[in-house]
Every structure is written in C-alpha cells, then in structure tokens.
Design a protein around this motif. Structure first.
Motif, PDB file in Angstrom:
ATOM      1  N   SER A   1       1.138   4.314  -2.723  1.00  0.00           N
ATOM      2  CA  SER A   1       1.053   5.736  -2.381  1.00  0.00           C
ATOM      3  C   SER A   1       2.212   6.519  -2.981  1.00  0.00           C
ATOM      4  O   SER A   1       2.052   7.663  -3.408  1.00  0.00           O
TER       5      SER A   1
ATOM      6  N   VAL B   1      -0.594  10.004   0.903  1.00  0.00           N
ATOM      7  CA  VAL B   1      -0.185  10.579  -0.388  1.00  0.00           C
ATOM      8  C   VAL B   1       0.196  12.057  -0.260  1.00  0.00           C
ATOM      9  O   VAL B   1       1.286  12.456  -0.701  1.00  0.00           O
TER      10      VAL B   1
ATOM     11  N   LYS C   1      -4.449   5.975   2.651  1.00  0.00           N
ATOM     12  CA  LYS C   1      -3.857   6.597   1.473  1.00  0.00           C
ATOM     13  C   LYS C   1      -4.227   8.073   1.368  1.00  0.00           C
ATOM     14  O   LYS C   1      -3.433   8.887   0.874  1.00  0.00           O
TER      15      LYS C   1
ATOM     16  N   GLN D   1       1.426   6.985  -6.640  1.00  0.00           N
ATOM     17  CA  GLN D   1       0.387   8.005  -6.812  1.00  0.00           C
ATOM     18  C   GLN D   1       0.947   9.405  -6.602  1.00  0.00           C
ATOM     19  O   GLN D   1       0.660  10.325  -7.382  1.00  0.00           O
TER      20      GLN D   1
ATOM     21  N   SER E   1       0.834  -1.207   0.000  1.00  0.00           N
ATOM     22  CA  SER E   1       0.000   0.000   0.000  1.00  0.00           C
ATOM     23  C   SER E   1       0.866   1.253   0.000  1.00  0.00           C
ATOM     24  O   SER E   1       0.538   2.247  -0.653  1.00  0.00           O
TER      25      SER E   1
END
Length: 350
Positions: free
Chosen positions: A44, A196, A192, A47, A40
């Motif tokens: 992130s 992020v 997230k 992204q 995960s």
C-alpha cells in the motif's frame, strides 16, 4: 535463494508524473512469513507513493526493531533510510526532521516497538506535532520472540498457546486523540482500498499523522480467540466512511447528497473526500471522534477510517519558529553571529 529482485523491467511499464514506474518504489523480496499483513501494508505504501508521484529521494523512512521495522527494506529502495534501536525511532525522526524539513518523513513501527519500549518516544512525537507519517503495524503480539501478547492485545484475547490475556490493551488511536495528534486513522492491512488513500492523505498532512493498521500475524496470532486474527477483524470492522484522496491539481468533480459527505482540504491544497457511513460524525471534531471510538469499543467493533484530522495544524517547525534552511546549508556566519547577538539574546532572559 536470493532476496534481490531482478533489475530488468519491461520498458513499457506505465510511468507517473515524475517519470517513475511502480517498480521504482519497491524494495527487496520480503523475508516475512507468507501471508503476513505487513507485506500488504508495504504494498500500500508503494502504491500510494507511486500514485502521488513522490520522488523516492525525497523520502526518509525510519524504523525501530521488530517484524514491522524490517519492512522499510521492502519498499522505497531508493529512499533514505535509518533502522534505529528498539523503540527509539521517534527520536531519530525528530532529529532528522529538525535538521531538514524538506524531506518527507515516514516512520514504521510495531505494537511492541511503539506501545511498550517506545511509548515515551511515541507520546512526545505526538505532543510536539512532528511533521511525519507514523504507521503502526499492529498485530497484538511479539512475532520475533514467538508470539507473546503485546501491550495492544485486548483483554480476554486468546494466544496461540491457549493463554488468555488478563490485561487491558492500549488503544493507540484513543491515546493519540487524547495527546492532541492532528491526523488519526485506523485501517486493516487487508483493505487496500481504504489504506492507500489514508496513506496519501497522511503524507499530505502537515503535522503528526498516525495510522494504526491492524495487521494479523499469520504464524502466532491468527488463531480462534485472537481479536487480531483475520477472521475476527473482518467480522468486527466498522468503517466510518468511504475514503477518496484528491490531489491539488485534480479538479473535484464527485459529489454526494447533502449531509452524507465531507470534503476536508489539507494545507497543500489536496483534499480528503469522505462519503460518511456513520451518522452524525465529523472527522474535524476531536471530542466527537473520542466518543465514537469509545462507543465502538463498548459494542465490540473495530472502528476504521479517518477518525480525526485538523486541517489547520501547525507542525513543530512552525511552533518553535525554526530556520527554514537545512542545517547543513548554514555557514559559520549563521551559526556564530557574534557577541552582539549573544548579548541581545541574554538580555531577553534577564
């Protein structure tokens, strides 16, 4: 079974400002356990870099040893990379940064790689204010060697085998604040929405930026009694603020009621917008951050979000006044200026 992703991508995938699609920031297929929080975090990072329109070749990703240090293979496949020996990633990052300040340095480490064998490396990267983002994927155990407690495991935490940890855990966020880190944050791999923008702000920060990410180990440390399991973290999280990242080119149009928000401008003109959830908290006050962290620990809470930031931070290059050019661009005249310059230098120390 193959771990290589197919190269074909739909031609109409959306592109960012530098012409890359999100898939251009990915790596190979992960070999970590299904449900691992580390994956995960990798997502992130992908992204954040995509949204910031960072050119992959401008990034140098570095790691040590451990489950966390495998993850650079799973993101930014077109970036520079170096997988160092156990606990020595900060030294490699320091050398690379001194040689070329123009790259973006992203270090990935684990709680064992950082808080045990790499502790001496970690603390000196902080005190020198090395310009890098240092992400700790913190699961409180040694996942590669069958789940023994790591140095960040909380006292009283119960392992999968049923043993109770008798030792106090090392709080990397508290240690970073004590040592003078200029950007300190904590997050959760399953959040997230918070992680992020924290990564984007940390990449924009000038100086050492630490993000300690609680990342539960689904195989060895996700049991009842573990203080770093998914259930425990979700039940005990307290966020300091709702976080937004505003790039330099984007006009700030969002506002909150007076006294409920903070807008922190970073050195490059971008800013971090914080809609405060904790009363009386200012992320630019180091002492207040340390007190709030201690309060959360006493109350059994896990404090997440941007804990502290110094918008006026000076990184290592500014501190030692190093040459602005990459070392590989210096010629013989620059490196060997002659005996006259040497004599002047020696006179300064007489």
């Amino acid at each position: 079974m193959t771990y290589i992703k197919p190269k074909f991508r739909h031609p109409d995938l959306p592109k960012n400002a530098v012409g890359y699609s999100k898939s251009d920031y990915e790596g190979v297929i992960s070999t970590l356990c299904a449900g691992c929080g580390h994956d995960s975090i990798s997502g992130s990072i992908v992204q954040a870099c995509y949204e910031m329109s960072i050119e992959p070749h401008r990034v140098a990703k570095l790691s040590g040893i451990g489950c966390s240090s495998k993850t650079p293979n799973y993101f930014l496949n077109n970036s520079h990379g170096f997988n160092s020996v156990h606990g020595r990633m900060p030294s490699v990052a320091t050398g690379a940064n001194m040689a070329n300040r123009d790259l973006i340095y992203l270090g990935v480490s684990g709680d064992g790689d950082t808080a045990s064998i790499g502790m001496g490396q970690f603390v000196h990267a902080i005190r020198r204010n090395l310009n890098m983002l240092y992400i700790v994927m913190n699961n409180g155990c040694y996942g590669l060697t069958k789940g023994q407690d790591s140095a960040t495991a909380d006292a009283g935490s119960v392992s999968k085998s049923g043993s109770v940890n008798p030792f106090e855990g090392i709080d990397l966020v508290g240690m970073a604040l004590e040592l003078g880190a200029t950007f300190v944050a904590r997050s959760f791999s399953g959040d997230k929405t918070q992680l992020v923008p924290l990564i984007k702000a940390a990449l924009s920060h000038k100086g050492f930026a630490l993000i300690d990410v609680l990342s539960p180990c689904v195989t060895f440390n996700n049991n009842a009694g573990s203080t770093k399991s998914y259930d425990y973290v979700r039940d005990h999280i307290e966020a300091l603020a709702e976080i937004g990242y505003v790039p330099e080119k984007e006009e700030i149009t969002i506002s909150y009621d007076s006294g409920s928000s903070v807008d922190v401008e970073l050195h490059d003109g971008s800013s971090v917008q914080l809609h405060k959830l904790a009363d009386g908290w200012d992320p630019r006050d180091r002492q207040a951050a340390m007190r709030r962290l201690q309060q959360a620990k006493a109350e059994g809470e896990i404090l997440t979000g941007l804990v502290y930031v110094d918008p006026e931070s000076k990184d290592l290059h500014e501190i030692i006044k190093s040459d602005t050019r990459p070392l590989n661009s210096l010629n013989e005249e620059d490196l060997c200026p002659g005996s006259g310059v040497l004599a002047l230098l020696n006179d300064e120390f007489r």
